[in-house]
Design an enzyme around this catalytic site. Sequence first.
Site, PDB file in Angstrom:
ATOM      1  N   LYS A  13       0.407  -1.007  -0.183  1.00  0.00           N
ATOM      2  CA  LYS A  13       0.291  -0.045  -0.048  1.00  0.00           C
ATOM      3  C   LYS A  13       0.763   1.381   0.031  1.00  0.00           C
ATOM      4  CE  LYS A  13      -1.935  -0.995   3.682  1.00  0.00           C
ATOM      5  NZ  LYS A  13      -1.461  -2.484   4.093  1.00  0.00           N
ATOM      6  N   ARG A  88      -9.587   0.769   8.767  1.00  0.00           N
ATOM      7  CA  ARG A  88      -9.108  -0.271   9.255  1.00  0.00           C
ATOM      8  C   ARG A  88     -10.231  -1.125  10.092  1.00  0.00           C
ATOM      9  NH1 ARG A  88      -3.810   0.242   9.018  1.00  0.00           N
ATOM     10  NH2 ARG A  88      -2.305  -1.423   9.317  1.00  0.00           N
ATOM     11  N   ARG A 127      11.996  -5.969   4.547  1.00  0.00           N
ATOM     12  CA  ARG A 127      11.388  -4.252   4.770  1.00  0.00           C
ATOM     13  C   ARG A 127      12.164  -3.998   5.362  1.00  0.00           C
ATOM     14  NH1 ARG A 127       6.174  -1.974   5.386  1.00  0.00           N
ATOM     15  NH2 ARG A 127       6.190  -3.394   7.550  1.00  0.00           N
ATOM     16  N   ARG A 160      11.129  -2.430  10.983  1.00  0.00           N
ATOM     17  CA  ARG A 160      10.251  -2.276  12.171  1.00  0.00           C
ATOM     18  C   ARG A 160      10.083  -3.517  12.527  1.00  0.00           C
ATOM     19  NH1 ARG A 160       5.469   0.264   8.573  1.00  0.00           N
ATOM     20  NH2 ARG A 160       4.066  -1.457   9.910  1.00  0.00           N
ATOM     21  N   ARG A 171      -0.442  -9.461  13.294  1.00  0.00           N
ATOM     22  CA  ARG A 171      -1.564  -8.733  12.038  1.00  0.00           C
ATOM     23  C   ARG A 171      -2.239  -8.972  11.138  1.00  0.00           C
ATOM     24  NH1 ARG A 171       3.880  -5.353  10.363  1.00  0.00           N
ATOM     25  NH2 ARG A 171       2.421  -4.842   9.144  1.00  0.00           N
TER      26      ARG A 171
HETATM   27  P1  AP5 Z   1       4.920  -1.541   1.996  1.00  0.00           P
HETATM   28  O1  AP5 Z   1       4.471  -0.538   0.532  1.00  0.00           O
HETATM   29  O2  AP5 Z   1       5.904  -0.760   3.125  1.00  0.00           O
HETATM   30  O3  AP5 Z   1       3.181  -2.055   2.125  1.00  0.00           O
HETATM   31  P2  AP5 Z   1       2.427  -1.647   3.068  1.00  0.00           P
HETATM   32  O4  AP5 Z   1       0.925  -2.432   3.038  1.00  0.00           O
HETATM   33  O5  AP5 Z   1       2.413  -0.293   3.619  1.00  0.00           O
HETATM   34  O6  AP5 Z   1       2.855  -2.488   4.615  1.00  0.00           O
HETATM   35  P3  AP5 Z   1       2.013  -1.764   6.010  1.00  0.00           P
HETATM   36  O7  AP5 Z   1       3.013  -3.167   6.790  1.00  0.00           O
HETATM   37  O8  AP5 Z   1       3.138  -0.449   5.962  1.00  0.00           O
HETATM   38  O9  AP5 Z   1       1.250  -2.115   6.711  1.00  0.00           O
HETATM   39  P4  AP5 Z   1       0.130  -2.483   7.705  1.00  0.00           P
HETATM   40  O10 AP5 Z   1      -0.891  -1.269   6.658  1.00  0.00           O
HETATM   41  O11 AP5 Z   1       0.200  -3.465   7.874  1.00  0.00           O
HETATM   42  O12 AP5 Z   1       1.070  -1.004   8.543  1.00  0.00           O
HETATM   43  P5  AP5 Z   1       0.954   0.466   9.090  1.00  0.00           P
HETATM   44  O13 AP5 Z   1       2.087   1.178   8.606  1.00  0.00           O
HETATM   45  O14 AP5 Z   1       0.069   1.101   8.236  1.00  0.00           O
HETATM   46  O15 AP5 Z   1       6.070  -3.072   1.481  1.00  0.00           O
HETATM   47  C1  AP5 Z   1       6.173  -4.317   1.630  1.00  0.00           C
HETATM   48  C2  AP5 Z   1       7.451  -4.204   1.884  1.00  0.00           C
HETATM   49  O16 AP5 Z   1       7.365  -5.071   0.356  1.00  0.00           O
HETATM   50  C3  AP5 Z   1       8.550  -2.963   1.361  1.00  0.00           C
HETATM   51  O17 AP5 Z   1       9.482  -3.637   1.799  1.00  0.00           O
HETATM   52  C4  AP5 Z   1       8.300  -2.993  -0.429  1.00  0.00           C
HETATM   53  O18 AP5 Z   1       9.480  -2.330  -0.450  1.00  0.00           O
HETATM   54  C5  AP5 Z   1       8.001  -4.341  -0.286  1.00  0.00           C
HETATM   55  N1  AP5 Z   1       7.171  -4.184  -1.866  1.00  0.00           N
HETATM   56  C6  AP5 Z   1       6.377  -3.790  -1.955  1.00  0.00           C
HETATM   57  N2  AP5 Z   1       5.687  -3.980  -3.203  1.00  0.00           N
HETATM   58  C7  AP5 Z   1       6.619  -4.951  -3.908  1.00  0.00           C
HETATM   59  C8  AP5 Z   1       6.173  -5.364  -4.912  1.00  0.00           C
HETATM   60  N3  AP5 Z   1       5.394  -5.339  -6.193  1.00  0.00           N
HETATM   61  N4  AP5 Z   1       7.132  -6.581  -5.353  1.00  0.00           N
HETATM   62  C9  AP5 Z   1       8.039  -6.845  -4.543  1.00  0.00           C
HETATM   63  N5  AP5 Z   1       8.060  -6.109  -2.737  1.00  0.00           N
HETATM   64  C10 AP5 Z   1       7.190  -5.067  -2.301  1.00  0.00           C
HETATM   65  O19 AP5 Z   1       0.437  -0.019  10.109  1.00  0.00           O
HETATM   66  C11 AP5 Z   1       1.304   0.195  11.305  1.00  0.00           C
HETATM   67  C12 AP5 Z   1       0.590  -0.055  12.845  1.00  0.00           C
HETATM   68  O20 AP5 Z   1      -0.353   1.330  12.545  1.00  0.00           O
HETATM   69  C13 AP5 Z   1      -1.074  -1.069  12.748  1.00  0.00           C
HETATM   70  O21 AP5 Z   1      -0.098  -2.631  12.910  1.00  0.00           O
HETATM   71  C14 AP5 Z   1      -1.571  -0.757  13.846  1.00  0.00           C
HETATM   72  O22 AP5 Z   1      -1.093  -1.059  14.716  1.00  0.00           O
HETATM   73  C15 AP5 Z   1      -1.119   0.719  13.770  1.00  0.00           C
HETATM   74  N6  AP5 Z   1      -2.494   1.489  12.742  1.00  0.00           N
HETATM   75  C16 AP5 Z   1      -2.473   1.946  11.452  1.00  0.00           C
HETATM   76  N7  AP5 Z   1      -3.350   2.644  10.989  1.00  0.00           N
HETATM   77  C17 AP5 Z   1      -3.801   2.044  11.914  1.00  0.00           C
HETATM   78  C18 AP5 Z   1      -5.614   2.577  11.907  1.00  0.00           C
HETATM   79  N8  AP5 Z   1      -6.684   2.758  10.780  1.00  0.00           N
HETATM   80  N9  AP5 Z   1      -6.241   1.745  13.043  1.00  0.00           N
HETATM   81  C19 AP5 Z   1      -6.109   1.518  13.951  1.00  0.00           C
HETATM   82  N10 AP5 Z   1      -4.430   1.163  14.116  1.00  0.00           N
HETATM   83  C20 AP5 Z   1      -3.941   1.342  13.132  1.00  0.00           C
END
Ligand code: AP5
Length: 218
Positions: A13, A88, A127, A160, A171
């Site tokens: 994402k 979410r 990552r 991370r 997760r």
């Molecule tokens: P990346 O683009 O970083 O993936 P992502 O989907 O953004 O993954 P996240 O782990 O950031 O999502 P998440 O939703 O769990 O975490 P968030 O920070 O929102 O890509 C991942 C890896 O793959 C990278 O190394 C990239 O280079 C690689 N990659 C990408 N595309 C690729 C491809 N096509 N081919 C090969 N490699 C590729 O949330 C973290 C925490 O915050 C949550 O667990 C929760 O505790 C809290 N939180 C955040 N938002 C909320 C909410 N709305 N409500 C409640 N709690 C929340």
Amino acid sequence: MVIVLLGPPGVGKGTQAVRLVDDLGAEHVSTGDLLRAARREGTELGQLAQGYMDRGELVPDDLILNLVKDHLAGVDADRDVLFDGFPRTTDQAAGLDGALESIGRRVDAVVLFEAPDETLIQRLSGRRSCPDCGAVYNTFFSPPASEGVCDRCGGSLVHRKDDTPETVARRLEVYLDQTAPLIDFYDEHEAPLSRVRADRPVEDVFTDFRSAVETQAS
Ligand code: AP5
């Protein structure tokens, strides 16, 4: 235009959001990034969120909705907005609808990225992120030129804390229990939901992502 980007942890994402935001000149609202910034700054929200994030649990809805509303208050009313990792839960989605309605806006496009769990687990284990400029790398697919060093700003890359195998497993469970119900929520919503297969090269995913947004917006 208001776009919601849905999908499990590690599906890409953030990687795709940055590209679309560059193309559209849109506001990128990643609740994960906002929460990590709050933690770095040591704010009350950051301290409250820390335990939930480190356990792979969701931060409570009221905290998230206040965070998003505060952030939206500083965004021009006619600027495109891309939500990444928010909403979410169905309560967050209903709260977003209400907040947008109060400013005469609505969700215009919803895109769901999908990939098998093995792909997500491998991506998250590889990552590496730059805490200084936010650049994201992957030791398997897109490593930095020099190990552990950000190509863009020279910062030290980190793995991370919530990317450990145990927390990733939690997760993924939380995604299935609390976030996947949003697929039905948005299927029945006025904004149509498009699905994009995200287990493909970044540029191929982006082509389909952009065309899904263009189709939904037209
Ligand atoms: P990346 O683009 O970083 O993936 P992502 O989907 O953004 O993954 P996240 O782990 O950031 O999502 P998440 O939703 O769990 O975490 P968030 O920070 O929102 O890509 C991942 C890896 O793959 C990278 O190394 C990239 O280079 C690689 N990659 C990408 N595309 C690729 C491809 N096509 N081919 C090969 N490699 C590729 O949330 C973290 C925490 O915050 C949550 O667990 C929760 O505790 C809290 N939180 C955040 N938002 C909320 C909410 N709305 N409500 C409640 N709690 C929340």
